[in-house]
Structures are given as structure tokens and as C-alpha cells.
Design an enzyme around this catalytic site. Structure first.
Site, short mmCIF file in Angstrom:
data_model
loop_
_atom_site.label_atom_id
_atom_site.label_comp_id
_atom_site.label_asym_id
_atom_site.label_seq_id
_atom_site.Cartn_x
_atom_site.Cartn_y
_atom_site.Cartn_z
N GLN A 52 -7.58 7.39 16.85
CA GLN A 52 -8.10 6.03 16.15
C GLN A 52 -9.49 6.01 16.94
O GLN A 52 -9.71 6.38 17.97
CB GLN A 52 -7.37 5.09 16.71
CG GLN A 52 -7.60 3.86 16.30
CD GLN A 52 -7.70 3.53 14.95
OE1 GLN A 52 -8.64 4.01 14.08
NE2 GLN A 52 -6.51 2.90 14.20
N HIS A 97 -0.88 2.28 19.84
CA HIS A 97 -0.49 1.92 18.67
C HIS A 97 -0.28 0.26 18.85
O HIS A 97 0.68 -0.12 19.69
CB HIS A 97 0.32 2.60 17.96
CG HIS A 97 0.66 2.10 16.53
ND1 HIS A 97 1.45 0.94 16.07
CD2 HIS A 97 0.01 2.46 15.35
CE1 HIS A 97 1.20 0.89 14.83
NE2 HIS A 97 0.19 1.86 14.36
N LYS A 131 -20.38 6.64 3.41
CA LYS A 131 -21.87 6.28 3.37
C LYS A 131 -22.46 7.64 3.76
O LYS A 131 -22.78 8.09 4.93
CB LYS A 131 -22.17 5.36 4.44
CG LYS A 131 -21.49 3.97 4.26
CD LYS A 131 -21.71 2.83 5.37
CE LYS A 131 -21.35 1.63 5.03
NZ LYS A 131 -20.86 0.83 6.16
N TYR A 176 -3.53 7.22 19.37
CA TYR A 176 -4.37 5.90 19.55
C TYR A 176 -4.66 5.76 20.97
O TYR A 176 -3.76 5.46 21.97
CB TYR A 176 -3.14 4.78 19.26
CG TYR A 176 -2.79 4.78 17.68
CD1 TYR A 176 -3.42 4.42 16.84
CD2 TYR A 176 -1.88 5.58 17.34
CE1 TYR A 176 -3.36 4.43 15.43
CE2 TYR A 176 -1.52 5.80 16.03
CZ TYR A 176 -2.40 5.32 14.88
OH TYR A 176 -2.16 5.47 13.74
N ALA A 231 -0.90 3.38 1.36
CA ALA A 231 0.40 3.49 1.58
C ALA A 231 0.96 2.11 1.04
O ALA A 231 0.15 1.24 1.00
CB ALA A 231 0.47 3.09 3.02
N GLU A 254 -15.28 11.42 7.19
CA GLU A 254 -14.23 10.85 6.30
C GLU A 254 -14.43 10.37 5.17
O GLU A 254 -15.66 9.66 5.22
CB GLU A 254 -13.50 9.95 6.97
CG GLU A 254 -12.27 9.39 6.55
CD GLU A 254 -11.42 8.48 7.44
OE1 GLU A 254 -10.53 9.06 8.14
OE2 GLU A 254 -11.46 7.38 7.40
N ALA A 276 5.84 8.78 11.43
CA ALA A 276 5.05 9.95 10.89
C ALA A 276 5.77 11.13 11.51
O ALA A 276 5.61 12.21 10.87
CB ALA A 276 3.69 9.75 11.48
N THR A 301 -8.74 9.90 3.15
CA THR A 301 -7.70 9.15 3.37
C THR A 301 -6.86 8.75 2.09
O THR A 301 -7.14 9.00 0.73
CB THR A 301 -8.25 7.63 3.71
OG1 THR A 301 -8.68 7.10 2.56
CG2 THR A 301 -9.26 7.65 4.90
N ASP A 339 0.20 1.84 7.27
CA ASP A 339 0.65 0.56 7.80
C ASP A 339 1.71 -0.01 6.94
O ASP A 339 1.50 0.23 5.59
CB ASP A 339 -0.69 -0.14 7.93
CG ASP A 339 -1.73 -0.03 9.02
OD1 ASP A 339 -0.98 0.15 10.00
OD2 ASP A 339 -2.77 0.09 8.88
#
Ligand code: FAD
Length: 286
Positions: free
Chosen positions: A174, A147, A270, A143, A51, A17, A123, A48, A108
């Protein structure tokens, strides 16, 4: 390439990601990091999005750059606070750039948002919209430790099933730090009748501060063996990086050994972390 095809293959996959910068200034730095990660030839890369629908332009730009480097992108798209024309515009933009895969998210709720919900309250509403808008491959978030807004794990599962039924092709979890939590979640998911492929999301923790942030956001359970590592090496950045990568690698090997073909790594822009994990798994991914 549709990600659902990749993750249904028997070959183990590893994806990474990246997140775009908040302002234009940092774009070149992030592009460089994304390029270095792309050069590792991951199965795909997720990008990503902020929001409410912030940074979506940069998400789309990064996805386009990944496509040019031969890497399949998974564009995150958030819907909180967005109206239908805004989502239509984002979908048209992604399609025009050749993006075929979208991770549909609510996002979020920002603390300062007066009317957080508009056309798309959850969603699942966005999944339905994307499904009706063309031939995208659609992922959703799930999750294993439920969540944080859900009253219970069962309630979260009920809404997760509705989201999947709205048109998810796969789910990405998650982060979690104890694989048994995921295995237990999978059992409960199957019992609830949710049977789309699940891609476990693994976060290599490379500094002790990250842990506080993670716990504040995700309310993860941190196993003792993980806390011992943070206690022992948290003040030594090099040692913590090495130990965090080793812990994440061990989680990933256990997941492959237990039948998961696709694992996603929250590599946090990274390249060195991504490269080390990839090389740790070289023989396994062959
Ligand atoms: P939802 O699926 O809508 O769920 C949110 C809550 O609402 C849950 O408690 C659920 O049980 C409940 N719910 C769902 N449907 C209903 C319904 N019909 N009625 C009542 N309650 C309902 N955030 C970003 O801003 N950008 C990103 O790029 C990003 N990427 C992420 C990637 C992954 C893999 C994950 C796991 C999270 C990501 N997030 C991202 C964070 C995510 O946006 C937040 O966790 C957010 O709070 C919930 O998003 P969701 O898509 O899971 O929402």
C-alpha cells in the site's frame, strides 16, 4: 515474462499502474493513457480491477493491449463475493490472453453488500486457488501501516504470512509517505519469517483533494514535511503537481539507495506524471 524474475534482478525496475474505466464509454481514453505510459517502457504495468469481480473484463482487455505493446501486465483480480466458477472463468480468460502475472486481492467490502464473503473470504484463499490453477506468477498486497480492518500490526502480519505461504511470489505495498515506516515493516516482516520480495508502492500526490481520499481509505501517517508541501502548494495545481512528483521521486531514490530494486508507482492514468518520474530517474535506471 514473470514479474518475480524481473524484480529479483539486480537492475532497478520501475513500474506503473493504470485503472480501467467503470463503463465502456471511457475505455478509449484510458487505453490512450495506458498506451502513453507503456511507451515509456516501464518494467511492467499493473491494471486494477473492481470488486466484486467488476470490470475484470476491462482489466483483461487492457492487459492484452499492453502485451501487444511489449509491456508485461500485472492483472489485479479481486475475489470478494465471487464463487469458484467466476474465478475459474477469469483465470481462463487471463490465460487465454497471455497474462502470466496476477495480483490476488480480496477487494474492499462494498457498504451495500449483504453477504460479502462467499467461497473466498480472504485474499489468501484466492492465492491458493490461483496457485492450484496453473503456472501464474502471483503477487499479494501488504500494508506497512497495517490493514485498516486489522486489530493490530501483529495480527495483520500473521495473516500476511499465511497469504504468502498459500503461494505469493511477491508482495506490493500500500502507499506510504514516510520510507522509515516501510523499513520498520520490513524488519518486522523478516522477523515474522516472511521473505518474499517486496515492491514498495509510491503515490505521487498531485492535488490536495487526493490526500483526503487517501487518508480516508488507507489511514496513512502523513509526515510534517509532506503536510507542509500540501499546505503551501495545495491551492496551486501546477505547483502541487511539481512538488508531489519531486516528493515521490525523492522517496523512490531513497528506496533504491536502501536496496530495493523494484518500485511501483501509482500513476493514476496520468502519463505526464509517469513520464516526469521516469525522466527524473533516467540516470539511476540506466
Ligand atoms: P486480505 O489479504 O484478505 O486482508 C484483508 C484483511 O483481512 C486484513 O485485515 C487481514 O489481516 C485480514 N485477513 C487476511 N486473512 C485472514 C484470515 N484468514 N482470517 C481473518 N482475517 C484475515 N482493491 C480493489 O478493489 N481493486 C484493486 O485492483 C486493488 N488493488 C490493490 C493493490 C494494492 C497493492 C493494494 C495494497 C490494495 C489494492 N486494493 C484493490 C485494495 C484491497 O482490495 C483492499 O485493501 C482490501 O480491503 C484488502 O485486500 P487484501 O487483498 O489485502 O485482503
Amino acid at each position: 515474462m514473470k514479474i518475480k524474475e524481473l524484480i529479483l534482478s539486480e537492475k532497478p525496475t520501475l513500474s506503473f499502474e493504470v485503472f480501467p474505466p467503470k463503463s465502456d464509454d471511457g475505455f478509449d481514453v484510458i487505453l490512450q493513457a495506458a498506451t502513453e505510459i507503456a511507451d515509456l517502457s516501464p518494467s511492467y504495468m499493473s491494471v486494477t480491477a473492481g470488486a466484486p469481480v467488476q470490470n475484470a473484463e476491462k482489466t483483461a482487455q487492457l492487459c492484452e493491449q499492453l502485451l501487444r505493446r511489449g509491456v508485461t501486465p500485472l492483472a489485479h483480480l479481486t475475489c470478494i463475493g465471487a464463487d469458484e466458477p467466476a474465478i475459474d472463468a477469469k483465470l481462463a480468460d487471463l490465460r487465454a490472453r497471455g497474462v502470466e502475472n496476477i495480483l490476488a486481492l480480496r477487494g474492499d467490502i462494498p457498504g451495500d453488500m449483504e453477504t460479502p464473503f462467499s467461497t473466498y473470504a480472504h485474499a489468501g484463499d484466492l492465492v491458493q486457488k490461483i496457485r492450484a490453477s496453473g503456472d501464474f506468477c502471483i503477487g499479494g498486497a501488504c500494508y506497512p501501516e497495517h490493514h485498516p480492518e486489522s486489530k493490530s500490526a501483529d495480527e495483520d502480519l500473521t495473516y500476511l504470512r499465511a497469504k504468502v505461504e498459500a503461494g505469493c511470489d511477491f508482495l506490493v505495498t500500500q502507499m506510504f509517505f514516510d520510507n522509515d515506516i516501510l523499513y520498520n515493516f520490513m524488519y518486522r516482516m523478516y522477523r515474522a519469517g516472511i521473505d518474499v520480495p517486496v515492491v514498495p508502492g509510491i503515490m505521487p500526490v498531485t492535488n490536495a483533494k487526493q490526500i483526503k481520499r487517501i487518508c480516508a481509505i488507507s489511514h496513512n501517517i502523513l509526515p510534517q514535511r509532506f503536510l507542509r508541501i500540501v499546505d503551501r502548494y495545495g491551492d496551486d495545481p501546477d505547483a502541487m503537481t511539481e512538488a508531489g512528483i519531486a516528493y515521490a521521486t525523492a522517496q523512490i531514490i531513497d528506496l533504491y539507495a536502501n536496496g530495493f530494486h523494484a518500485v511501483h508507482v501509482y500513476s493514476m492514468n496520468k502519463p505526464q506524471v509517469a513520464a516526469k518520474i521516469k525522466s527524473n530517474l533516467a540516470a539511476i535506471l540506466k
